[in-house]
Design a protein around this motif. Sequence first.
Motif, mmCIF file in Angstrom:
data_model
loop_
_atom_site.group_PDB
_atom_site.id
_atom_site.type_symbol
_atom_site.label_atom_id
_atom_site.label_comp_id
_atom_site.label_asym_id
_atom_site.label_seq_id
_atom_site.Cartn_x
_atom_site.Cartn_y
_atom_site.Cartn_z
ATOM 1 N N HIS A 1 39.771 40.438 33.214
ATOM 2 C CA HIS A 1 38.379 40.050 32.959
ATOM 3 C C HIS A 1 37.416 41.063 33.588
ATOM 4 N N GLU B 1 45.691 38.444 31.717
ATOM 5 C CA GLU B 1 44.469 38.755 30.970
ATOM 6 C C GLU B 1 43.436 39.281 31.964
ATOM 7 N N LYS C 1 52.054 37.736 31.466
ATOM 8 C CA LYS C 1 51.046 38.121 30.477
ATOM 9 C C LYS C 1 49.649 37.925 31.062
#
Length: 259
Positions: A123, A121, A119
């Motif tokens: 940026h 993320e 998972k």
Amino acid sequence: MKIISYSIILFYIITHITYAQNINYDVEIEYTISFNTERPTTQKGILYLDSSRKKSMFMYGKNTESSIKQSDGENTEYDLFSAGKKKVFYQDFNKDTLISRINLFSEQFIVEENIPQLKWEIHDEEKMLDKYLLKKATLYFRGRNYIAWYSEEYPLPYGPWKFSGLPGLIMEVYDTTKRYHWQVNSIKQTEETALDLKPILKGKETLTIKQYPDRKFNNDNQYKKMASKLPKGVQVTQMKTLRTGFEIKFEWEEEEKKN
């Protein structure tokens, strides 16, 4: 006739499984791995990408070299893998399979699992690494927080070890404590080379991913083995094993704690 039919079917299944474990690689990506542990060391890792881009293999260890080749008809343990006790991580995305060859207590084991659903993320932060513009992604995976930097110049969703799933090749990745650090050294297009994984993905025993942490961190078996070799009357105090390594907490363990 039924017996013959079943035999043919069984032969087909075994043959299919046997020959399914191969890779035809045409890209080699070399990483430097820094272990900032109690015994700091630096090792080389090589990521091999199958020409179909549906399979990959990452291996690392001391004296790791690139450009693996096997002679036709050769049926031996390859020095490249056996003598150096390299760690190998093979991913087949068509079959959602990850097979690892790891060392436990000086013996080699095979660990099988589905490819982890990482998972990530994404940026907005960017940086330059040599001539490459890299983008930042972060991840929590099995007890550690990671920061990865990937390049969209290479739209390959791969990386070292078990890392995958970003929109570009992972050029650098490290955990937030800086205990483990991987960084690309070179990317090389090669002539397509067939590699039979059968002699590579061999070990003393095959474990499921759920069996793996118990075997690695539960030292009861090692304690009994050591105690059996001591002179009669000599006792050994058994101590709890501190979890170290890339993976220290597994998803099902965290789920159990929630419940």
